[in-house]
Design a protein around this motif. Structure first.
Motif, PDB file in Angstrom:
ATOM      1  N   GLU A   1       0.824  -1.200   0.000  1.00 60.04           N
ATOM      2  CA  GLU A   1       0.000   0.000   0.000  1.00 60.04           C
ATOM      3  C   GLU A   1       0.864   1.258   0.000  1.00 60.04           C
ATOM      4  OE1 GLU A   1      -3.285   2.659   0.239  1.00 60.04           O
ATOM      5  OE2 GLU A   1      -3.014   0.629  -0.537  1.00 60.04           O
ATOM      6  N   ILE A   2       1.959   1.241   0.739  1.00 60.84           N
ATOM      7  CA  ILE A   2       2.840   2.416   0.791  1.00 60.84           C
ATOM      8  C   ILE A   2       3.516   2.628  -0.558  1.00 60.84           C
ATOM      9  CG2 ILE A   2       4.901   3.393   1.873  1.00 60.84           C
ATOM     10  CD1 ILE A   2       4.042   1.881   4.444  1.00 60.84           C
ATOM     11  N   ARG A   3       3.903   1.558  -1.225  1.00 58.58           N
ATOM     12  CA  ARG A   3       4.473   1.707  -2.570  1.00 58.58           C
ATOM     13  C   ARG A   3       3.460   2.360  -3.502  1.00 58.58           C
ATOM     14  NH1 ARG A   3       5.726  -4.047  -1.975  1.00 58.58           N
ATOM     15  NH2 ARG A   3       7.673  -4.192  -0.794  1.00 58.58           N
ATOM     16  N   ARG A   4       2.194   1.959  -3.387  1.00 56.87           N
ATOM     17  CA  ARG A   4       1.148   2.550  -4.218  1.00 56.87           C
ATOM     18  C   ARG A   4       1.004   4.039  -3.937  1.00 56.87           C
ATOM     19  NH1 ARG A   4      -3.679   4.394  -4.036  1.00 56.87           N
ATOM     20  NH2 ARG A   4      -3.936   3.982  -1.805  1.00 56.87           N
ATOM     21  N   LEU A   5       1.031   4.410  -2.656  1.00 56.63           N
ATOM     22  CA  LEU A   5       0.916   5.818  -2.296  1.00 56.63           C
ATOM     23  C   LEU A   5       2.059   6.642  -2.886  1.00 56.63           C
ATOM     24  CD1 LEU A   5      -0.113   5.457   1.466  1.00 56.63           C
ATOM     25  CD2 LEU A   5      -1.558   6.324  -0.387  1.00 56.63           C
ATOM     26  N   ILE A   6       3.269   6.120  -2.805  1.00 59.74           N
ATOM     27  CA  ILE A   6       4.424   6.838  -3.344  1.00 59.74           C
ATOM     28  C   ILE A   6       4.339   6.919  -4.858  1.00 59.74           C
ATOM     29  CG2 ILE A   6       6.938   6.716  -3.653  1.00 59.74           C
ATOM     30  CD1 ILE A   6       7.048   5.662  -0.741  1.00 59.74           C
ATOM     31  N   ASP A   7       3.928   5.831  -5.492  1.00 57.91           N
ATOM     32  CA  ASP A   7       3.772   5.849  -6.945  1.00 57.91           C
ATOM     33  C   ASP A   7       2.694   6.829  -7.382  1.00 57.91           C
ATOM     34  OD1 ASP A   7       5.705   3.919  -7.056  1.00 57.91           O
ATOM     35  OD2 ASP A   7       4.334   2.252  -7.460  1.00 57.91           O
ATOM     36  N   ASP A   8       1.722   7.087  -6.495  1.00 57.56           N
ATOM     37  CA  ASP A   8       0.668   8.064  -6.781  1.00 57.56           C
ATOM     38  C   ASP A   8       1.067   9.483  -6.389  1.00 57.56           C
ATOM     39  OD1 ASP A   8      -0.940   6.063  -7.755  1.00 57.56           O
ATOM     40  OD2 ASP A   8      -2.194   5.899  -5.974  1.00 57.56           O
ATOM     41  N   GLY A   9       2.238   9.627  -5.781  1.00 59.64           N
ATOM     42  CA  GLY A   9       2.690  10.950  -5.351  1.00 59.64           C
ATOM     43  C   GLY A   9       2.182  11.361  -3.985  1.00 59.64           C
TER      44      GLY A   9
ATOM     45  N   ALA B   1       1.965   6.423   7.168  1.00 58.79           N
ATOM     46  CA  ALA B   1       2.000   4.963   7.273  1.00 58.79           C
ATOM     47  C   ALA B   1       3.389   4.458   7.642  1.00 58.79           C
ATOM     48  CB  ALA B   1       1.539   4.332   5.964  1.00 58.79           C
ATOM     49  N   LEU B   2       4.408   5.130   7.153  1.00 60.50           N
ATOM     50  CA  LEU B   2       5.783   4.731   7.469  1.00 60.50           C
ATOM     51  C   LEU B   2       6.143   5.033   8.918  1.00 60.50           C
ATOM     52  CD1 LEU B   2       7.551   6.005   4.235  1.00 60.50           C
ATOM     53  CD2 LEU B   2       7.490   3.621   4.983  1.00 60.50           C
ATOM     54  N   GLY B   3       5.617   6.140   9.423  1.00 59.74           N
ATOM     55  CA  GLY B   3       6.020   6.568  10.759  1.00 59.74           C
ATOM     56  C   GLY B   3       7.274   7.406  10.740  1.00 59.74           C
TER      57      GLY B   3
ATOM     58  N   ILE C   1      11.288   6.288  -6.457  1.00 60.36           N
ATOM     59  CA  ILE C   1      11.131   7.744  -6.525  1.00 60.36           C
ATOM     60  C   ILE C   1       9.650   8.053  -6.718  1.00 60.36           C
ATOM     61  CG2 ILE C   1      11.823   9.854  -7.724  1.00 60.36           C
ATOM     62  CD1 ILE C   1      14.070   8.350  -6.264  1.00 60.36           C
ATOM     63  N   PRO C   2       9.112   9.045  -6.008  1.00 56.42           N
ATOM     64  CA  PRO C   2       7.700   9.403  -6.211  1.00 56.42           C
ATOM     65  C   PRO C   2       7.404   9.775  -7.659  1.00 56.42           C
ATOM     66  CG  PRO C   2       8.563  10.431  -4.231  1.00 56.42           C
ATOM     67  CD  PRO C   2       9.738   9.830  -4.937  1.00 56.42           C
ATOM     68  N   LYS C   3       6.124   9.728  -8.010  1.00 58.11           N
ATOM     69  CA  LYS C   3       5.723   9.958  -9.396  1.00 58.11           C
ATOM     70  C   LYS C   3       6.092  11.366  -9.862  1.00 58.11           C
ATOM     71  CE  LYS C   3       1.084  11.953  -9.279  1.00 58.11           C
ATOM     72  NZ  LYS C   3      -0.297  11.825  -9.790  1.00 58.11           N
ATOM     73  N   ILE C   4       6.031  11.564 -11.153  1.00 59.34           N
ATOM     74  CA  ILE C   4       6.342  12.851 -11.766  1.00 59.34           C
ATOM     75  C   ILE C   4       5.513  13.958 -11.122  1.00 59.34           C
ATOM     76  CG2 ILE C   4       6.032  14.192 -13.891  1.00 59.34           C
ATOM     77  CD1 ILE C   4       6.936  11.701 -15.426  1.00 59.34           C
ATOM     78  N   GLY C   5       6.188  15.070 -10.790  1.00 60.25           N
ATOM     79  CA  GLY C   5       5.512  16.196 -10.169  1.00 60.25           C
ATOM     80  C   GLY C   5       6.485  17.050  -9.391  1.00 60.25           C
ATOM     81  N   VAL C   6       5.941  18.000  -8.658  1.00 58.81           N
ATOM     82  CA  VAL C   6       6.731  18.939  -7.847  1.00 58.81           C
ATOM     83  C   VAL C   6       6.410  18.695  -6.383  1.00 58.81           C
ATOM     84  CG1 VAL C   6       7.197  21.374  -7.376  1.00 58.81           C
ATOM     85  CG2 VAL C   6       6.723  20.624  -9.727  1.00 58.81           C
TER      86      VAL C   6
ATOM     87  N   LYS D   1       5.702  16.637   0.701  1.00 60.74           N
ATOM     88  CA  LYS D   1       4.358  16.900   0.169  1.00 60.74           C
ATOM     89  C   LYS D   1       4.396  17.066  -1.341  1.00 60.74           C
ATOM     90  CE  LYS D   1       0.253  19.815   0.824  1.00 60.74           C
ATOM     91  NZ  LYS D   1      -0.316  20.968   1.558  1.00 60.74           N
ATOM     92  N   TYR D   2       3.381  16.501  -2.001  1.00 62.01           N
ATOM     93  CA  TYR D   2       3.178  16.686  -3.438  1.00 62.01           C
ATOM     94  C   TYR D   2       2.478  18.023  -3.647  1.00 62.01           C
ATOM     95  CZ  TYR D   2       1.121  15.716  -8.085  1.00 62.01           C
ATOM     96  OH  TYR D   2       0.729  15.766  -9.401  1.00 62.01           O
ATOM     97  N   LEU D   3       3.028  18.845  -4.527  1.00 65.59           N
ATOM     98  CA  LEU D   3       2.465  20.175  -4.782  1.00 65.59           C
ATOM     99  C   LEU D   3       1.602  20.219  -6.038  1.00 65.59           C
ATOM    100  CD1 LEU D   3       5.606  22.359  -3.984  1.00 65.59           C
ATOM    101  CD2 LEU D   3       3.680  21.852  -2.474  1.00 65.59           C
ATOM    102  N   ARG D   4       2.109  19.646  -7.119  1.00 64.69           N
ATOM    103  CA  ARG D   4       1.368  19.685  -8.384  1.00 64.69           C
ATOM    104  C   ARG D   4       2.050  18.736  -9.372  1.00 64.69           C
ATOM    105  NH1 ARG D   4       4.280  22.401 -12.264  1.00 64.69           N
ATOM    106  NH2 ARG D   4       5.879  23.857 -11.522  1.00 64.69           N
ATOM    107  N   GLY D   5       1.365  18.498 -10.480  1.00 67.59           N
ATOM    108  CA  GLY D   5       1.939  17.672 -11.528  1.00 67.59           C
ATOM    109  C   GLY D   5       2.863  18.472 -12.438  1.00 67.59           C
TER     110      GLY D   5
END
Length: 322
Positions: A171-179, A187-189, A223-228, A282-286
């Protein structure tokens, strides 16, 4: 913390004398669910006056069988995992190489050759941990294989508040892949962290008034998904605030390779060749394609303002692990 590297077949002379309480698992990310397992084992070890040992592996088992297209991307490399385990107060780690010979052990042989020879008096793992095919190597069946030689403690599922969603590596991998690094951090703590080498880039940011460092990450890190993103970067002994752009610089062309460029606030040093750590807050934008440099600069000024504000709030959040 002592780390003993294990390769099948086990050499008994490597194993220290004396009983231990043993936690076992792959522990990718050492997230809050894993921490619950290790801290339960630590509690038992303290009650019995015994060292806390961990059995874990140097790579994901599926890597051996090429189960991951493009390779496996870890939440924590081996070095990072060991660092997190040490922060949790682990005394001894058996870092085991997951080979085909090791994987071919029957559950009974695994218990006889490893868990017993590790001198475990109690073995602790997550409720869904397996040490072979799930139908024959579950935590429910472990007491049968133990044959009274050690106790078995299965730690129940840990879920997010008011949710049935299990806190787990997948689930955490999915969250990171989603940014969604903010949820991943919860979830990591701790704040998700990657490493990298500062390398030369095109120096385009410098001409725009936003000089960046280009961080080349190891291929196995996630690495988190493409974005800022709002981030902090550790250079030497100091953490610096900034904002990271993961993307292809599409404003200046559509065929650029993926890069991680980080603008550090109020930072004016040359740091090529430095090994750095990056914390993702934090993810800011794509990623967006702007009409030109002026439009890009205007957006980057807004991104900097948002990043500074977010980091003022998020860097004050207390985590037990760093």
């Amino acid at each position: 913390m002592r780390v003993i590297k294990i390769r099948h077949p086990l050499k008994k002379e490597l194993i220290p004398a004396g009983q231990v309480v043993l936690a076992m698992g792959f522990f990718d990310g050492v997230h809050r669910g894993h921490q619950a397992v290790i801290l339960r084992a630590k509690e038992i070890a303290a009650q019995r006056g015994l060292p806390l040992a961990v059995l874990t592996y140097d790579h994901a088992p599926g890597v051996v069988y090429r189960q991951y297209e493009g390779g496996f991307k870890y939440l924590s490399t081996t070095a990072r995992k060991l660092d997190l385990l040490e922060q949790l107060g682990v005394d001894l780690v058996y870092l085991t190489s997951f080979t085909s010979a090791f994987a071919n052990l029957t559950p009974q042989n695994f218990v006889d050759q490893y868990l017993v020879n590790f001198h475990a008096t109690v073995v602790v793992a997550g409720f869904d941990h397996t040490y072979g095919p799930a139908e024959i190597a579950s935590m429910e069946l472990l007491p049968k294989y133990a044959q009274g030689r050690f106790e078995v403690v299965a730690v129940p599922k840990l879920t997010e508040e008011n949710s049935e969603i299990k806190i787990g590596s997948r689930e955490i991998r999915r969250l990171i892949d989603d940014g969604n690094v903010t949820a991943a951090n919860h979830a990591l703590g701790y704040v998700y962290q990657t490493t990298g080498l500062v390398v030369h880039g095109l120096a385009r940011g410098r001409t725009l008034g936003f000089p960046t460092i280009n961080v080349e990450h190891p291929a196995e890190e996630r690495i988190p998904k493409i974005g800022v993103y709002a981030v902090t970067v550790k250079i030497g002994d100091h953490w610096y605030e900034g904002m990271a752009s993961v993307g292809h610089n599409i404003t200046f062309g559509d065929t650029n390779q993926l890069t991680v460029e980080i603008y550090l606030f109020d930072f004016h040093r040359m740091v090529y060749g430095e090994q750095v750590k990056v914390r993702w807050y934090k993810y800011l934008r794509g990623e967006e394609k702007f009409a030109g440099a002026d439009e890009l600069v205007a957006q980057m000024r807004k991104d900097e303002q948002h990043s500074r504000q977010d980091l003022r709030e998020l860097t004050t959040v207390h985590y037990d692990l760093q």
